[in-house]
Design a protein around this motif. Structure first.
Motif, PDB file in Angstrom:
ATOM      1  N   LEU A  36      67.891  39.406  82.612  1.00 38.91           N
ATOM      2  CA  LEU A  36      67.348  40.709  82.991  1.00 38.91           C
ATOM      3  C   LEU A  36      66.747  41.362  81.753  1.00 38.91           C
ATOM      4  O   LEU A  36      67.365  41.379  80.686  1.00 38.91           O
ATOM      5  CB  LEU A  36      68.441  41.595  83.580  1.00 38.91           C
ATOM      6  CG  LEU A  36      67.999  42.934  84.199  1.00 38.91           C
ATOM      7  CD1 LEU A  36      68.930  43.331  85.337  1.00 38.91           C
ATOM      8  CD2 LEU A  36      67.976  44.055  83.166  1.00 38.91           C
ATOM      9  N   THR A  54      62.421  40.671  84.930  1.00 35.37           N
ATOM     10  CA  THR A  54      63.139  39.412  84.786  1.00 35.37           C
ATOM     11  C   THR A  54      62.379  38.521  83.818  1.00 35.37           C
ATOM     12  O   THR A  54      61.165  38.659  83.654  1.00 35.37           O
ATOM     13  CB  THR A  54      63.260  38.707  86.148  1.00 35.37           C
ATOM     14  OG1 THR A  54      63.875  39.611  87.089  1.00 35.37           O
ATOM     15  CG2 THR A  54      64.119  37.448  86.058  1.00 35.37           C
ATOM     16  N   TYR A 147      65.773  39.871  89.455  1.00 35.65           N
ATOM     17  CA  TYR A 147      66.674  41.021  89.579  1.00 35.65           C
ATOM     18  C   TYR A 147      65.945  42.190  90.252  1.00 35.65           C
ATOM     19  O   TYR A 147      65.604  43.184  89.598  1.00 35.65           O
ATOM     20  CB  TYR A 147      67.179  41.449  88.206  1.00 35.65           C
ATOM     21  CG  TYR A 147      68.047  40.432  87.518  1.00 35.65           C
ATOM     22  CD1 TYR A 147      69.411  40.388  87.761  1.00 35.65           C
ATOM     23  CD2 TYR A 147      67.503  39.515  86.627  1.00 35.65           C
ATOM     24  CE1 TYR A 147      70.218  39.452  87.129  1.00 35.65           C
ATOM     25  CE2 TYR A 147      68.302  38.575  85.992  1.00 35.65           C
ATOM     26  CZ  TYR A 147      69.657  38.542  86.243  1.00 35.65           C
ATOM     27  OH  TYR A 147      70.454  37.606  85.623  1.00 35.65           O
ATOM     28  N   THR A 159      77.614  45.812  90.083  1.00 36.85           N
ATOM     29  CA  THR A 159      76.610  44.989  89.419  1.00 36.85           C
ATOM     30  C   THR A 159      76.991  44.781  87.962  1.00 36.85           C
ATOM     31  O   THR A 159      77.629  45.633  87.339  1.00 36.85           O
ATOM     32  CB  THR A 159      75.232  45.644  89.490  1.00 36.85           C
ATOM     33  OG1 THR A 159      75.284  46.921  88.855  1.00 36.85           O
ATOM     34  CG2 THR A 159      74.785  45.801  90.925  1.00 36.85           C
ATOM     35  N   ALA A 166      71.695  37.852  90.183  1.00 33.90           N
ATOM     36  CA  ALA A 166      70.307  37.540  90.521  1.00 33.90           C
ATOM     37  C   ALA A 166      70.153  37.298  92.018  1.00 33.90           C
ATOM     38  O   ALA A 166      71.082  36.837  92.699  1.00 33.90           O
ATOM     39  CB  ALA A 166      69.846  36.308  89.747  1.00 33.90           C
TER      40      ALA A 166
END
Length: 406
Positions: A36, A54, A147, A159, A166
């Protein structure tokens, strides 16, 4: 680079709800190669805005990777505003507790590709192999990995920004095409994308990256686009960065096989950036600043060509930010080897003034000095303007840099 319009979170969520879940054929090893990306840039008042996207690692198989591929528009605000105003931030997240600063290596606005690097290779991810999908792959199943912010907005969940967070969507290749005006090679698919997917890999059933997830169309919610990996290979080659092709033979010396054979040149209406969704640092004040269009490129581009034998004639393009030269690979775009005589860790900085069409060279207080071609030493921290076709050298004439427009 084409200007993209970022859709609101609600619409992004709608895209995700309509996504087709990935089948068991997805190669889970792909998750070990993605990351990320968070980029931040201050506005004119100094208030920071952040974007999310991403990226995926490239390198030689079996070695800890250091370089990350993503879309240029994921880091566009960082490039245009962050560096210009100071205080820009660029980081990658391995999980919620582990992040590292990333550094911009190179980018191409028109192709919408960018190359980042970490200060040191990491053992927390692996590099992914790539291949240029042939025309015969039309109709093949593909997987989009990334993401997307919509996933977090649709369902509130715990999260961690890790690889397990993902999202994977699946679809098939519906078209190969070339974008009118830029010549950019695109792969059209129905594998759903939304904000935050940008820069992530589009892979085949073997887990090989064939594209960089980029955008979707507002004319048809089932049409999405990835930039062909053929567009990132030139950046890797010109920066002497090793990568692995699907045949397991690695290295930038491999020949490139284009996919343009039967592709139809069309005007692609791409109006969603699958760019990272934006948020203000101050809680409760979400921001949706307009993404500035990339400055138009006309005529020759300013470049730095190293005449040092260790670089083999390598060139570095000067875009809209200064380029540092020296031995520190974490901060310099043109990097000399650690034991290079005459070169300091942070030796000099070179910038191209678009208005006056001159190169601006600043010695950063180097130990051995920065010299004009005639042997005159540049005073530390005193910018010197030089016309195209000028030369300077770092410490010794063997470390000559040629400044020109190409």
């Amino acid at each position: 680079m084409k200007k993209f319009r970022v859709l609101a979170a609600a619409l992004l969520a709608a895209f995700l709800v309509g996504a087709v879940p990935a089948s068991a054929a997805f190669d889970q090893g792909v998750l070990d190669g993605i990351v990320l990306i968070s980029s931040g840039a201050p506005d004119s008042t100094g208030e920071m805005s952040y974007w999310r996207g991403t990226g995926f690692f490239v390198g030689q198989q079996g070695e800890d990777p250091q370089y990350i591929v993503t879309n240029c528009h994921v880091v566009e605000e960082f490039i245009l505003a962050g560096k210009a105003l100071g205080g820009g931030e660029l980081s990658v997240f391995f999980d919620e507790d582990t992040q590292e600063e990333a550094y911009l290596v190179d980018y191409d606005y028109e192709k919408d590709v960018a190359l980042l690097k970490l200060a040191e290779p990491t053992d927390q991810r692996v590099s992914l192999s790539m291949r240029e999908a042939p025309e015969s792959a039309l109709g093949d199943e593909v997987y989009a990995v990334g993401y997307p912010l919509a996933a977090d907005l649709t369902v509130q969940s715990v999260t961690s920004a890790s690889k397990s967070d993902a999202t994977v969507t699946t679809g098939s290749i519906s078209r190969f095409l070339t974008e009118s005006g830029t010549g950019r090679k695109l792969i059209q698919t129905d594998a759903a994308l939304s904000g935050g997917n940008s820069g992530g890999p589009l892979t085949d059933g073997d887990g090989t990256v064939i594209g960089i997830n980029t955008a979707g169309s507002d004319l048809d919610q089932n049409l999405f686009y990835a930039v062909s990996v053929s567009e990132i290979l030139p950046l890797l080659d010109r920066n002497n960065i090793s990568y692995t092709l699907a045949d397991s033979t690695s290295g930038s010396s491999l020949p490139l096989y284009g996919i343009a054979g039967g592709a139809v040149v069309v005007v692609v209406v791409i109006v969603i950036a699958v760019a990272a969704s934006k948020k203000r640092k101050k809680a409760g004040q979400p921001s949706q600043p307009q993404t500035p269009a990339a400055p138009a490129q006309s005529g020759p581009s300013p470049i730095i060509r190293s005449m040092s034998t260790q670089h083999g004639g390598m060139t570095v393009q000067l875009h809209h930010q200064p380029v540092q030269v020296g031995r520190d690979s974490a901060t310099c775009r043109l990097v000399f080897r650690e034991n290079t005589p005459g070169v300091s860790a942070h030796h000099c900085q070179i910038y191209f003034d678009e208005q006056s069409q001159v190169f601006v060279v600043t010695d950063l207080g180097s130990t051995y000095g920065t010299f004009l071609a005639g042997g005159q030493r540049i005073a530390p921290e005193s910018p010197v303007k030089l016309p195209p076709k000028s030369s300077i050298y770092l410490g010794e004439p063997d470390n000559t840099l040629y400044l020109d427009l190409e």
